[in-house]
Design an enzyme around this catalytic site. Structure first.
Site, PDB file in Angstrom:
ATOM      1  N   ARG A 232      90.976-124.456 -26.155  1.00  0.00           N
ATOM      2  CA  ARG A 232      90.307-124.512 -27.271  1.00  0.00           C
ATOM      3  C   ARG A 232      88.909-124.765 -26.909  1.00  0.00           C
ATOM      4  O   ARG A 232      88.395-125.130 -25.702  1.00  0.00           O
ATOM      5  CB  ARG A 232      90.955-125.651 -28.351  1.00  0.00           C
ATOM      6  CG  ARG A 232      92.102-125.396 -28.795  1.00  0.00           C
ATOM      7  CD  ARG A 232      92.553-126.388 -29.959  1.00  0.00           C
ATOM      8  NE  ARG A 232      92.702-127.731 -29.231  1.00  0.00           N
ATOM      9  CZ  ARG A 232      91.570-128.568 -29.182  1.00  0.00           C
ATOM     10  NH1 ARG A 232      90.497-128.536 -30.027  1.00  0.00           N
ATOM     11  NH2 ARG A 232      91.813-129.774 -28.432  1.00  0.00           N
ATOM     12  N   LYS A 377      95.924-124.824 -34.395  1.00  0.00           N
ATOM     13  CA  LYS A 377      94.733-126.124 -34.531  1.00  0.00           C
ATOM     14  C   LYS A 377      93.967-126.090 -35.642  1.00  0.00           C
ATOM     15  O   LYS A 377      93.726-127.074 -36.423  1.00  0.00           O
ATOM     16  CB  LYS A 377      94.244-126.461 -33.137  1.00  0.00           C
ATOM     17  CG  LYS A 377      95.160-126.905 -32.131  1.00  0.00           C
ATOM     18  CD  LYS A 377      96.070-128.063 -32.468  1.00  0.00           C
ATOM     19  CE  LYS A 377      96.727-128.608 -31.329  1.00  0.00           C
ATOM     20  NZ  LYS A 377      98.024-129.635 -31.374  1.00  0.00           N
ATOM     21  N   HIS A 396      99.208-136.217 -35.988  1.00  0.00           N
ATOM     22  CA  HIS A 396      99.603-135.572 -34.697  1.00  0.00           C
ATOM     23  C   HIS A 396     100.592-136.126 -33.856  1.00  0.00           C
ATOM     24  O   HIS A 396     100.211-137.102 -33.260  1.00  0.00           O
ATOM     25  CB  HIS A 396      98.264-135.071 -33.965  1.00  0.00           C
ATOM     26  CG  HIS A 396      98.262-134.684 -32.717  1.00  0.00           C
ATOM     27  ND1 HIS A 396      97.624-134.791 -31.529  1.00  0.00           N
ATOM     28  CD2 HIS A 396      98.950-133.377 -32.251  1.00  0.00           C
ATOM     29  CE1 HIS A 396      97.820-133.951 -30.594  1.00  0.00           C
ATOM     30  NE2 HIS A 396      98.797-133.047 -31.022  1.00  0.00           N
ATOM     31  N   SER A 414      97.401-135.469 -24.528  1.00  0.00           N
ATOM     32  CA  SER A 414      98.039-134.283 -23.575  1.00  0.00           C
ATOM     33  C   SER A 414      98.417-135.093 -22.257  1.00  0.00           C
ATOM     34  O   SER A 414      97.625-135.899 -21.733  1.00  0.00           O
ATOM     35  CB  SER A 414      97.058-133.087 -23.301  1.00  0.00           C
ATOM     36  OG  SER A 414      97.693-132.688 -22.416  1.00  0.00           O
ATOM     37  N   LYS A 418     104.562-136.816 -24.892  1.00  0.00           N
ATOM     38  CA  LYS A 418     104.900-136.614 -26.143  1.00  0.00           C
ATOM     39  C   LYS A 418     105.989-135.541 -26.505  1.00  0.00           C
ATOM     40  O   LYS A 418     107.090-135.769 -27.113  1.00  0.00           O
ATOM     41  CB  LYS A 418     103.588-136.395 -27.200  1.00  0.00           C
ATOM     42  CG  LYS A 418     104.116-135.944 -28.568  1.00  0.00           C
ATOM     43  CD  LYS A 418     102.548-136.087 -29.433  1.00  0.00           C
ATOM     44  CE  LYS A 418     101.473-135.052 -29.059  1.00  0.00           C
ATOM     45  NZ  LYS A 418     102.191-133.537 -29.414  1.00  0.00           N
ATOM     46  N   THR A 419     105.853-134.143 -25.870  1.00  0.00           N
ATOM     47  CA  THR A 419     106.742-133.258 -26.078  1.00  0.00           C
ATOM     48  C   THR A 419     108.092-133.468 -25.441  1.00  0.00           C
ATOM     49  O   THR A 419     109.115-133.258 -26.056  1.00  0.00           O
ATOM     50  CB  THR A 419     106.241-131.990 -25.773  1.00  0.00           C
ATOM     51  OG1 THR A 419     104.961-131.512 -26.600  1.00  0.00           O
ATOM     52  CG2 THR A 419     107.182-130.870 -25.819  1.00  0.00           C
ATOM     53  N   ASP A 433     104.823-131.536 -32.547  1.00  0.00           N
ATOM     54  CA  ASP A 433     103.483-131.650 -32.481  1.00  0.00           C
ATOM     55  C   ASP A 433     102.689-132.096 -33.848  1.00  0.00           C
ATOM     56  O   ASP A 433     101.840-133.042 -33.967  1.00  0.00           O
ATOM     57  CB  ASP A 433     102.842-130.543 -32.111  1.00  0.00           C
ATOM     58  CG  ASP A 433     101.416-130.598 -31.828  1.00  0.00           C
ATOM     59  OD1 ASP A 433     101.114-131.498 -30.713  1.00  0.00           O
ATOM     60  OD2 ASP A 433     100.245-129.755 -32.173  1.00  0.00           O
ATOM     61  N   ARG A 498     100.926-122.136 -21.192  1.00  0.00           N
ATOM     62  CA  ARG A 498     101.570-122.754 -22.649  1.00  0.00           C
ATOM     63  C   ARG A 498     102.592-121.794 -22.822  1.00  0.00           C
ATOM     64  O   ARG A 498     102.721-120.823 -22.490  1.00  0.00           O
ATOM     65  CB  ARG A 498     100.590-122.785 -23.460  1.00  0.00           C
ATOM     66  CG  ARG A 498      99.462-123.698 -23.554  1.00  0.00           C
ATOM     67  CD  ARG A 498      99.985-124.939 -24.011  1.00  0.00           C
ATOM     68  NE  ARG A 498      99.086-125.858 -24.192  1.00  0.00           N
ATOM     69  CZ  ARG A 498      98.877-127.161 -24.690  1.00  0.00           C
ATOM     70  NH1 ARG A 498     100.204-127.356 -25.482  1.00  0.00           N
ATOM     71  NH2 ARG A 498      97.995-127.964 -24.789  1.00  0.00           N
TER      72      ARG A 498
END
Length: 713
Positions: A232, A377, A396, A414, A418-419, A433, A498
């Protein structure tokens, strides 16, 4: 004359048939050859074939018709040649009616039958397919309307390469609906072909055929490249500031919202729309956000790349055929003209990239970047604005649910896990997410997952590994030229590789992606300083303090110039996407946690026994044991001891985790170094929170004061 020669005849030598193009017994005669029929007889109103009981057979092999001249068959010299009805050939399948290969290929694609449209009361109403398609084309053309010409382009559905499909001819009536204006360009003299809600297979074909750098990997995933931008561009994101949102949005220091004016937005919008209208074809996705039916919104994504269309097909919620027929006007539209740069001489532009959001027009424009995550996003930012206005908290976070209905939210930046931790094979995945917490419970905003896959290994993350199959988009990965096996450790293109896949690729995903109110709120921090405990129970004000802080740490080697751990704070664990002041979201989270009795936890997935370079990264197996203890409720029954400085509550026991590592000071060999590092991190927390200390929550300052007091001493 041979037997073969005796069987040869043409349509001019047929007995009992007129020479009128009709073959024997009224059947067609292709290429001048007679149609050969099986000898049958009628029995009881049903035709029967030879060799079956009740069927007529000729002498020779029992139950079979026989031809002359074959050993063992009962024929004698001079026997008359059999008539055509004596030849046994199975012609029960009709011949193909296609006259060309293109026509044959068109028969290969079965056309979908649309469902019956229904009105708001779920009653069937009459609407012809032609009328429905006309209205759909009108809606898409209106989305692509040029502001200066005040008209949409002439649009038609179908691939321009498929000239034999008759798509242009079928929808040619659309031409008369958009009369040519005096102020026209060449794009007004042509059709723009609309590739509307294509399936993954169709998008694969488009990407591989027309987009350089698109390949099928060994698992069936589509590997593609996002161009020069592999992440991004937050400094190029702009939000239109107007009199309606001037006091409503979060502006200024620490805010991700960089202002622009309405005129500049329209300049960029016109540039994007003109570029899209100049193309032979554009991809259009009509989809939903939010699995909570009461609070979902309709989005339309218009893009130039099949890769972008497949990406958003995975990330948004895919409508059923009936929902698609009744989709109507979208609530928000994205114009992705990422291949085309913005004009750097335009006001507010600082590079050739610009991502612009206009909340009043309900539109987003992308120029100068092909990184697909900007769309995902960008829509998340929009939801951070729309949902709180409805009294719904947008967060988030990852989210999963146990078999007893206990829901957990996972907040983390990141690299915090989390994932990985929310994708638990023993629990149902609601999402990885983006979520909403409303009066109805928790719901996923998206229809897919967007996982980092650098260093991905099957033994560590089996669910994500197995999700990378047909339909998945792999961004910027490196693979073997011959076997097409992906090298997940290879960082040649970018560190930010990704995988984007539908949530259905996770075997234990909960569909629909909704659950009851959260029972546990887990804040994940990768503390590279090594001074935070592996797990601590938080009071409600402490949960708000650490939620607003959004702490993690960068380690040496991840970015140029970083020689020691650096604290990173991202408000609400997602400052790049929030639209309102962070304390607004914190107040909503506190209210829901208080109302539904949720418990807050701080989990350190970073270092133990010293800072990065001295200590060791917390074992994933230990972290999973801690998370399991939170889920099953056993940690609520533990005895707790308060730490100095941060005033965190540490349990005395977690099953499967060595007790000595629960207190970080026990793992440091240098007690003085531990104390100094702890105070250093506390000072960084306090300095960061100065940005939020003067913001009043509610009608008084009581909650703000409670949150400030919950910080480190």
């Amino acid at each position: 004359m041979s037997d073969v020669g005796e069987f040869s005849f043409d349509s001019n030598k047929r007995s009992g048939a007129e020479d009128n193009g009709i073959g024997y017994m009224g059947m067609g005669v292709p290429n001048g050859l007679a149609k050969i029929h099986t000898h049958v007889e009628e029995k009881g109103g049903r035709t029967t074939a030879p060799g079956t009981p009740g069927r007529t057979t000729t002498p020779g092999t029992p139950g079979r018709t026989t031809a002359p001249g074959t050993p063992g068959r009962g024929t004698a010299p001079g026997t008359p040649m059999p008539t055509v009805t004596d030849i046994c050939i199975d012609d029960s399948v009709p011949t193909v009616r296609a006259k060309t290969l293109d026509e044959l290929h068109s028969l290969q694609r079965k056309r979908s039958t649309p469902n019956t449209p229904r009105d708001a009361a779920n009653k069937v109403f009459s609407l012809s397919e032609e009328e429905r398609l006309r209205m759909q084309l009108q809606s898409i053309s209106a989305s692509l309307a040029s502001l200066t010409r005040e008209t949409g382009p002439k649009v038609v559905r179908g691939d321009p390469e498929r000239k034999t499909d008759g798509a242009e001819k079928k929808f040619e009536h659309a031409k008369s609906h958009y009369p040519l204006q005096p102020n026209i360009s060449d794009s007004a003299l042509k059709f723009t072909h609309i590739m509307y809600n294509l399936s993954p297979a169709e998008l694969y074909e488009q990407a591989i055929k027309y987009e350089k750098g698109s390949f099928i990997t060994s698992t069936g995933a589509l590997a593609t490249l996002s161009g020069a931008k592999t992440g991004r561009s937050p400094r190029d994101k702009r939000v239109v500031k107007d009199e309606l949102n001037d006091d409503e949005l979060w502006w200024g220091k620490g805010s991700p919202n960089i202002e622009m004016d309405e005129h500049t937005f329209l300049v960029n919008r016109e540039r994007a729309v003109d570029y899209l209208n100049s193309l032979e074809k554009v991809f259009v996705n009509d989809q939903f956000l939010n699995w909570d039916l009461e609070n979902r919104i309709r989005v339309r994504i218009i893009s130039a790349r099949a890769y972008h269309s497949l990406f958003m097909s995975n990330m948004c919620i895919r409508p059923t055929p009936e929902e698609l027929e009744n989709f109507g006007t979208p609530d928000f539209t994205i114009y992705n003209a990422g291949q085309f740069p913005c004009n750097r001489y335009t006001h507010y532009m600082t590079s050739s990239t610009s991502i612009d959001i206009n909340l009043q027009r309900k539109e987003m424009v992308i120029l100068g970047t092909q990184y697909a995550g900007e769309m995902k996003k960008g829509l998340f930012s929009v939801m951070h604005y729309l949902m709180p206005k409805r009294g719904v908290l947008s967060v988030h976070s990852g989210c999963n649910m146990g078999k007893d209905g206990d829901v957990a939210l996972f907040f983390g930046l990141s690299g915090t896990g989390k994932t990985t931790l929310s994708t638990d094979p023993n629990r149902y995945l609601i999402g990885d997410d983006e979520h909403c917490w409303s009066d109805n419970g928790v719901s996923n905003i998206e229809g897919g997952c967007y996982a980092k896959c650098i260093d991905l290994a099957q033994e560590k993350e089996p669910d994500i590994w197995n999700a990378i199959k047909f339909g998945t988009v792999l961004e910027n990965v490196v693979f073997d030229e011959h076997t097409r096996e992906v090298y997940y450790v290879d960082r040649s293109v970018t560190e930010n590789t990704r995988a984007c896949y539908p949530i259905e690729h996770i075997p234990n995903a909960k569909i629909p992606c909704v659950g009851p109110h959260a029972k546990n709120v887990i804040l994940l921090a990768c503390d590279a300083f090594g001074v935070l405990p592996p797990v601590s129970k938080l009071t409600l004000p402490q949960t708000m303090y650490h939620f607003i802080s959004g702490y993690t740490a960068l380690i040496a080697g991840t970015e140029d110039g970083i020689l020691e751990p650096q604290a990173t704070f991202s408000a609400c664990f997602g400052a790049a996407f929030i639209m309102l002041h962070p304390t607004r979201y914190a107040a909503m989270l506190a209210e829901r946690m208080r109302r539904h009795g949720a418990t807050g936890w701080l989990v350190n997935t970073g270092w133990s026994g010293g800072s990065y370079g001295v200590g060791q990264r917390m074992k994933l197996s230990y972290t999973r044991k801690i998370i399991d203890a939170i889920h099953n409720g056993s940690l609520l029954n533990a005895k707790y001891e308060e730490t100095p400085v941060f005033k965190l509550q540490i349990p005395d026991y977690v099953e499967g985790v060595p007790s000595h590592i629960l207190h970080p000071e026990n793992t440091w060999s240098d007690a003085q170094a531990y104390k100094e590092t702890l105070e250093k991190l506390a000072a960084l927390f306090k300095k960061n929170f100065e940005n939020f200390s003067d913001y009043k929550i509610g009608n008084d300052n009581r909650l703000t004061q409670e949150i400030l007091e919950a910080g480190p001493l």
